[in-house]
Design a protein around this motif. Structure first.
Motif, PDB file in Angstrom:
ATOM      1  N   THR A   1       0.849  -1.183   0.000  1.00 34.45           N
ATOM      2  CA  THR A   1       0.000   0.000   0.000  1.00 34.45           C
ATOM      3  C   THR A   1       0.888   1.238   0.000  1.00 34.45           C
ATOM      4  OG1 THR A   1      -1.987   1.006   0.951  1.00 34.45           O
ATOM      5  CG2 THR A   1      -0.276   0.294   2.493  1.00 34.45           C
ATOM      6  N   PHE A   2       0.230   2.384  -0.081  1.00 39.05           N
ATOM      7  CA  PHE A   2       0.932   3.664  -0.088  1.00 39.05           C
ATOM      8  C   PHE A   2       0.465   4.514   1.080  1.00 39.05           C
ATOM      9  CE2 PHE A   2       0.744   8.207  -1.097  1.00 39.05           C
ATOM     10  CZ  PHE A   2       2.089   8.478  -1.323  1.00 39.05           C
ATOM     11  N   HIS A   3       1.404   5.221   1.718  1.00 37.44           N
ATOM     12  CA  HIS A   3       1.078   6.247   2.715  1.00 37.44           C
ATOM     13  C   HIS A   3       1.725   7.546   2.267  1.00 37.44           C
ATOM     14  CE1 HIS A   3      -0.418   3.155   5.349  1.00 37.44           C
ATOM     15  NE2 HIS A   3       0.762   2.588   5.476  1.00 37.44           N
ATOM     16  N   GLY A   4       1.036   8.642   2.511  1.00 37.33           N
ATOM     17  CA  GLY A   4       1.613   9.922   2.133  1.00 37.33           C
ATOM     18  C   GLY A   4       0.795  11.088   2.645  1.00 37.33           C
ATOM     19  N   PRO A   5       1.193  12.297   2.306  1.00 38.23           N
ATOM     20  CA  PRO A   5       0.478  13.502   2.746  1.00 38.23           C
ATOM     21  C   PRO A   5      -0.997  13.448   2.348  1.00 38.23           C
ATOM     22  CG  PRO A   5       2.580  14.078   1.752  1.00 38.23           C
ATOM     23  CD  PRO A   5       2.384  12.614   1.498  1.00 38.23           C
ATOM     24  N   GLY A   6      -1.847  13.949   3.227  1.00 35.54           N
ATOM     25  CA  GLY A   6      -3.281  13.928   2.968  1.00 35.54           C
ATOM     26  C   GLY A   6      -3.959  12.649   3.397  1.00 35.54           C
TER      27      GLY A   6
ATOM     28  N   THR B   1      -0.885  -4.498  20.185  1.00 34.92           N
ATOM     29  CA  THR B   1      -1.055  -4.210  18.766  1.00 34.92           C
ATOM     30  C   THR B   1      -0.102  -3.113  18.285  1.00 34.92           C
ATOM     31  OG1 THR B   1      -2.746  -2.492  19.111  1.00 34.92           O
ATOM     32  CG2 THR B   1      -3.501  -4.777  18.962  1.00 34.92           C
ATOM     33  N   THR B   2       0.284  -3.214  17.024  1.00 36.82           N
ATOM     34  CA  THR B   2       1.009  -2.144  16.342  1.00 36.82           C
ATOM     35  C   THR B   2       0.464  -2.043  14.914  1.00 36.82           C
ATOM     36  OG1 THR B   2       2.787  -3.713  15.795  1.00 36.82           O
ATOM     37  CG2 THR B   2       3.158  -2.234  17.675  1.00 36.82           C
ATOM     38  N   HIS B   3       0.979  -1.067  14.157  1.00 35.99           N
ATOM     39  CA  HIS B   3       0.477  -0.726  12.822  1.00 35.99           C
ATOM     40  C   HIS B   3      -1.001  -0.333  12.948  1.00 35.99           C
ATOM     41  CE1 HIS B   3       4.287  -1.868  10.994  1.00 35.99           C
ATOM     42  NE2 HIS B   3       4.273  -2.952  11.756  1.00 35.99           N
ATOM     43  N   GLY B   4      -1.741  -0.287  11.850  1.00 37.17           N
ATOM     44  CA  GLY B   4      -3.106   0.198  11.985  1.00 37.17           C
ATOM     45  C   GLY B   4      -3.766   0.527  10.663  1.00 37.17           C
ATOM     46  N   ILE B   5      -4.169   1.808  10.472  1.00 39.83           N
ATOM     47  CA  ILE B   5      -4.980   2.174   9.320  1.00 39.83           C
ATOM     48  C   ILE B   5      -4.367   3.362   8.570  1.00 39.83           C
ATOM     49  CG2 ILE B   5      -7.054   1.416  10.527  1.00 39.83           C
ATOM     50  CD1 ILE B   5      -7.806   4.475  10.655  1.00 39.83           C
ATOM     51  N   GLY B   6      -4.731   3.451   7.290  1.00 42.18           N
ATOM     52  CA  GLY B   6      -4.401   4.618   6.474  1.00 42.18           C
ATOM     53  C   GLY B   6      -5.666   5.065   5.759  1.00 42.18           C
ATOM     54  N   LEU B   7      -6.292   6.145   6.242  1.00 44.20           N
ATOM     55  CA  LEU B   7      -7.553   6.642   5.702  1.00 44.20           C
ATOM     56  C   LEU B   7      -7.269   7.792   4.737  1.00 44.20           C
ATOM     57  CD1 LEU B   7     -10.659   6.803   5.633  1.00 44.20           C
ATOM     58  CD2 LEU B   7     -10.540   8.221   7.705  1.00 44.20           C
ATOM     59  N   ASN B   8      -7.638   7.611   3.478  1.00 41.99           N
ATOM     60  CA  ASN B   8      -7.389   8.631   2.471  1.00 41.99           C
ATOM     61  C   ASN B   8      -8.335   9.817   2.663  1.00 41.99           C
ATOM     62  OD1 ASN B   8      -5.401   7.050   1.194  1.00 41.99           O
ATOM     63  ND2 ASN B   8      -6.943   5.986  -0.031  1.00 41.99           N
ATOM     64  N   CYS B   9      -7.764  10.960   2.966  1.00 44.68           N
ATOM     65  CA  CYS B   9      -8.558  12.181   3.156  1.00 44.68           C
ATOM     66  C   CYS B   9      -8.482  13.043   1.901  1.00 44.68           C
ATOM     67  CB  CYS B   9      -8.054  12.944   4.381  1.00 44.68           C
ATOM     68  SG  CYS B   9      -8.055  11.975   5.902  1.00 44.68           S
ATOM     69  N   SER B  10      -7.306  13.617   1.662  1.00 40.82           N
ATOM     70  CA  SER B  10      -7.072  14.403   0.442  1.00 40.82           C
ATOM     71  C   SER B  10      -5.816  13.897  -0.254  1.00 40.82           C
ATOM     72  CB  SER B  10      -6.941  15.883   0.792  1.00 40.82           C
ATOM     73  OG  SER B  10      -5.884  16.075   1.728  1.00 40.82           O
ATOM     74  N   THR B  11      -5.553  12.625  -0.125  1.00 40.20           N
ATOM     75  CA  THR B  11      -4.356  11.991  -0.676  1.00 40.20           C
ATOM     76  C   THR B  11      -4.291  12.134  -2.192  1.00 40.20           C
ATOM     77  OG1 THR B  11      -4.849  10.302   1.004  1.00 40.20           O
ATOM     78  CG2 THR B  11      -3.005   9.863  -0.481  1.00 40.20           C
ATOM     79  N   ASP B  12      -3.096  12.357  -2.726  1.00 37.01           N
ATOM     80  CA  ASP B  12      -2.877  12.322  -4.168  1.00 37.01           C
ATOM     81  C   ASP B  12      -2.961  10.858  -4.607  1.00 37.01           C
ATOM     82  OD1 ASP B  12      -2.003  12.330  -6.771  1.00 37.01           O
ATOM     83  OD2 ASP B  12      -0.129  13.392  -6.385  1.00 37.01           O
ATOM     84  N   LEU B  13      -4.080  10.492  -5.212  1.00 32.47           N
ATOM     85  CA  LEU B  13      -4.344   9.085  -5.521  1.00 32.47           C
ATOM     86  C   LEU B  13      -3.488   8.556  -6.664  1.00 32.47           C
ATOM     87  CD1 LEU B  13      -8.250   9.075  -5.172  1.00 32.47           C
ATOM     88  CD2 LEU B  13      -6.528   8.458  -3.445  1.00 32.47           C
ATOM     89  N   SER B  14      -2.794   9.436  -7.378  1.00 40.26           N
ATOM     90  CA  SER B  14      -1.954   8.965  -8.483  1.00 40.26           C
ATOM     91  C   SER B  14      -0.794   8.099  -7.993  1.00 40.26           C
ATOM     92  CB  SER B  14      -1.411  10.156  -9.282  1.00 40.26           C
ATOM     93  OG  SER B  14      -0.500  10.927  -8.515  1.00 40.26           O
TER      94      SER B  14
END
Length: 228
Positions: free
Chosen positions: A86-91, A158-171
């Motif tokens: 998966t990808f994580h990033g700004p937004g 537990t560790t790790h978790g979730i990445g919820l796309n808010c305004s992520t650059d989906l490209s």
């Protein structure tokens, strides 16, 4: 009779590299208390610099793929969480619950289910009413994933978790098969609602939902050095 609810300390860490976020998770998780009732539970909220991460199943991704993705300007990390790439990033709102599940009286399976319901309720609070689970991991709106979920558990912690796309650059997702699921896409809160949804907006809704779904008390703290 007053029933004491588990206490969850919320740490807002801002924007961090994946390595820094992982180190902070490990620091919070490796507490020396032998009595689980004394374990201090944390919820780490942050955004990551652009990074591709792979879970314990590395299906289809080689060192050549790693080099290709790094050339896009993102980091690349192999992790011990569940799930595929998966990808994580700004937004994107990244939330890492560091919990001792014995305090919450949850099995790992029930923990994941409760986390899923927390994200679904978060989306509904923000106006995305059709977010749901499917046979594939994560939270979906139609055939597009809006939130990735990948967790790890060791000795009830537990560790790790979730990445919820808010305004992520989906490209960024166009260069991978997100979570190894062919033929499906990704989306964000902003795309679904036709307006900008900030990470701060999503974090407020997530905290409200999480306190209810996990039946816990929340306390806010600035990022701190945790020692034992």
């Amino acid at each position: 009779m007053v029933i004491n609810k588990p206490l969850l300390t919320v740490l807002r860490a801002g924007r961090l590299s994946y390595t820094a976020g992982l180190q902070l998770q490990q620091q919070l998780a490796k507490q020396k208390n032998t009595d689980f009732t004394e374990f201090r539970n944390f919820l780490l909220l942050l955004e990551h610099d652009p990074v591709y991460t792979i879970g314990i199943r590395t299906k289809g991704y080689t060192s050549e793929d790693e080099q290709r993705l790094r050339q896009l300007g993102a980091e690349f990390h192999r992790t011990d969480r569940g799930g595929l790439i998966t990808f994580h990033g700004p937004g994107q709102l990244v939330a890492y619950p560091i919990l001792n599940l014995r305090q919450f009286k949850l099995t790992m399976r029930c923990y994941v289910s409760t986390l899923e319901q927390t994200v679904i309720e978060t989306c509904r609070q923000l106006g995305v009413l059709n977010a749901t689970t499917t046979s594939d991991t994560g939270i979906w709106v139609g055939d597009k994933k809006i939130c990735a979920i990948g967790v790890h558990g060791s000795r009830y912690v537990t560790t790790h978790g979730i990445g919820l796309n808010c305004s992520t650059d989906l490209s960024w997702f166009e260069h991978i098969v997100p979570c190894g699921i062919e033929g499906k896409g990704v989306t964000s809160l902003s795309e679904q609602l036709g307006r900008q949804v900030s990470v701060a907006d999503a974090a407020a809704a997530l905290l409200n939902s999480l306190s209810k779904k996990f039946d816990c008390q929340l306390q806010e703290k600035q990022q701190e050095r945790v020692t034992n």
